[in-house]
Enzyme design. Structure first.
Site, PDB file in Angstrom:
ATOM      1  CG  ASN A 132      -5.143  25.507 -10.520  1.00  0.00           C
ATOM      2  OD1 ASN A 132      -4.536  26.563 -10.379  1.00  0.00           O
ATOM      3  ND2 ASN A 132      -5.128  24.821 -11.646  1.00  0.00           N
ATOM      4  CG  HIS A 133      -5.066  30.645  -7.489  1.00  0.00           C
ATOM      5  ND1 HIS A 133      -5.417  31.291  -6.333  1.00  0.00           N
ATOM      6  CD2 HIS A 133      -3.743  30.376  -7.378  1.00  0.00           C
ATOM      7  CE1 HIS A 133      -4.353  31.425  -5.556  1.00  0.00           C
ATOM      8  NE2 HIS A 133      -3.321  30.881  -6.172  1.00  0.00           N
ATOM      9  CB  SER A 134     -11.614  29.838  -8.891  1.00  0.00           C
ATOM     10  OG  SER A 134     -11.528  31.006  -8.092  1.00  0.00           O
ATOM     11  N   GLY A 143      -4.351  35.091  -9.353  1.00  0.00           N
ATOM     12  CA  GLY A 143      -3.653  34.669  -8.146  1.00  0.00           C
ATOM     13  C   GLY A 143      -4.312  35.121  -6.863  1.00  0.00           C
ATOM     14  CD  GLN A 145     -10.497  35.106 -10.032  1.00  0.00           C
ATOM     15  OE1 GLN A 145     -11.432  34.311 -10.038  1.00  0.00           O
ATOM     16  NE2 GLN A 145     -10.134  35.797 -11.110  1.00  0.00           N
TER      17      GLN A 145
END
Length: 283
Positions: A132-134, A143, A145
């Site tokens: 997942n993105h942070s 999107g 990161q």
């Protein structure tokens, strides 16, 4: 009816039949099975396994293992890594056990480690990912990161309902039932039912007290051994299963009707009482 209209109708019927038969041929010959060249791309492609056609996006096959007799529906995406052609290292990224059944449109998007045990079944459109993105920098679009990986483990015998989402870091024990539409993250023990957004335990099995809250008791019409035998007997076995289920369901409905009738009589809701409630004089 004019001759022209008759010929046009027949032509449409022939075209319809040809298109459907052609599509069946394409689906049959587009499947990935142990006898097709497509199986060579995978780290392991088990005996009796099959990926239906048309597929979704499938790449990173050298880091994907599919167990024996696992069936994967049409339009399923199974990927390892960001894009095709990357070197993902020495370890498998996606490992799918044996005798699994993944519903059409399911997505398994792996970057580090997704392990799915044996005999895992999913409904359609299930999404499983370990990345997942942070969201640490408010000045940078989410999107863009740096992503975070967290391995996913799904134990043997789990059932995952339609549209469920399995997020990074999830660990499901053995025989966990996931309700359709659930969003799952975290660790869940063996033998429980989970659901909701976010998912939580709805029912669990206690070694002493059984299911809590209790389930309606039900005795299957076949033994475990009979069911195992029928499930591998092809079309004939499936027909026997279909007939048994029809008979079993009819018996359950009759039993419920008897229970409802007894409940009405036990509450005094007999014909005299109902007549009085409807405004008619009681006898």
């Amino acid at each position: 009816m004019s001759l022209k209209l008759v010929l046009a109708t027949r032509a449409r019927r022939l075209l319809h039949s040809a298109v459907n038969r052609g599509w069946e041929w394409v689906q049959r010959h587009g499947e990935i099975t142990p006898s097709t060249l497509g199986r060579r791309r995978f780290a392991h492609f088990g005996e009796g396994a099959c990926i239906g056609f048309p597929t979704g996006a499938i790449y990173g096959e050298p880091w994907i293992s599919i167990g024996d007799h696992t069936l994967i529906g049409t339009h399923c995406t199974i990927s390892a890594g960001f894009v095709p052609g990357l070197d993902l290292g020495p370890d498998l990224v996606v490992r799918i056990g044996g005798s699994c059944s993944l519903g059409r449109g399911t997505h398994i998007v792996g970057h580090q480690s997704i392990v799915i045990g044996d005999d895992v079944f999913t409904g359609p459109n299930v999404y499983i990912t370990d990345q997942n993105h942070s969201y640490g920098d408010l000045e940078v679009p989410i999107g863009r990161q740096w992503p975070e990986n967290n391995p996913v483990e799904i134990g043997d015998g789990c059932w995952i309902g339609t549209g469920a989402i399995i997020l990074p870091g999830t660990r499901l024990g053995r025989n966990v039932a996931v309700a359709g539409g659930a969003v799952v993250r975290g660790e869940f023990p063996d033998n429980c039912v989970i659901g909701g957004v976010p998912a939580k335990i709805l029912r669990h099995h206690d070694p002493v007290e059984g299911w809590l809250p209790p389930m309606r008791p039900r005795t299957p019409s076949v033994t475990k051994e009979e069911f195992t035998m029928l499930s591998v007997c092809g079309h004939e076995g499936l027909q026997v299963m279909q007939d048994r289920l029809r008979e079993e369901t009819a018996g359950i409905l009759q039993e419920r009707l008897r229970e409802d009738a007894q409940g009405l009589n036990g509450n005094g809701l007999n014909g005299h009482t109902l007549a009085s409630e409807n405004g008619s004089p009681a006898a």
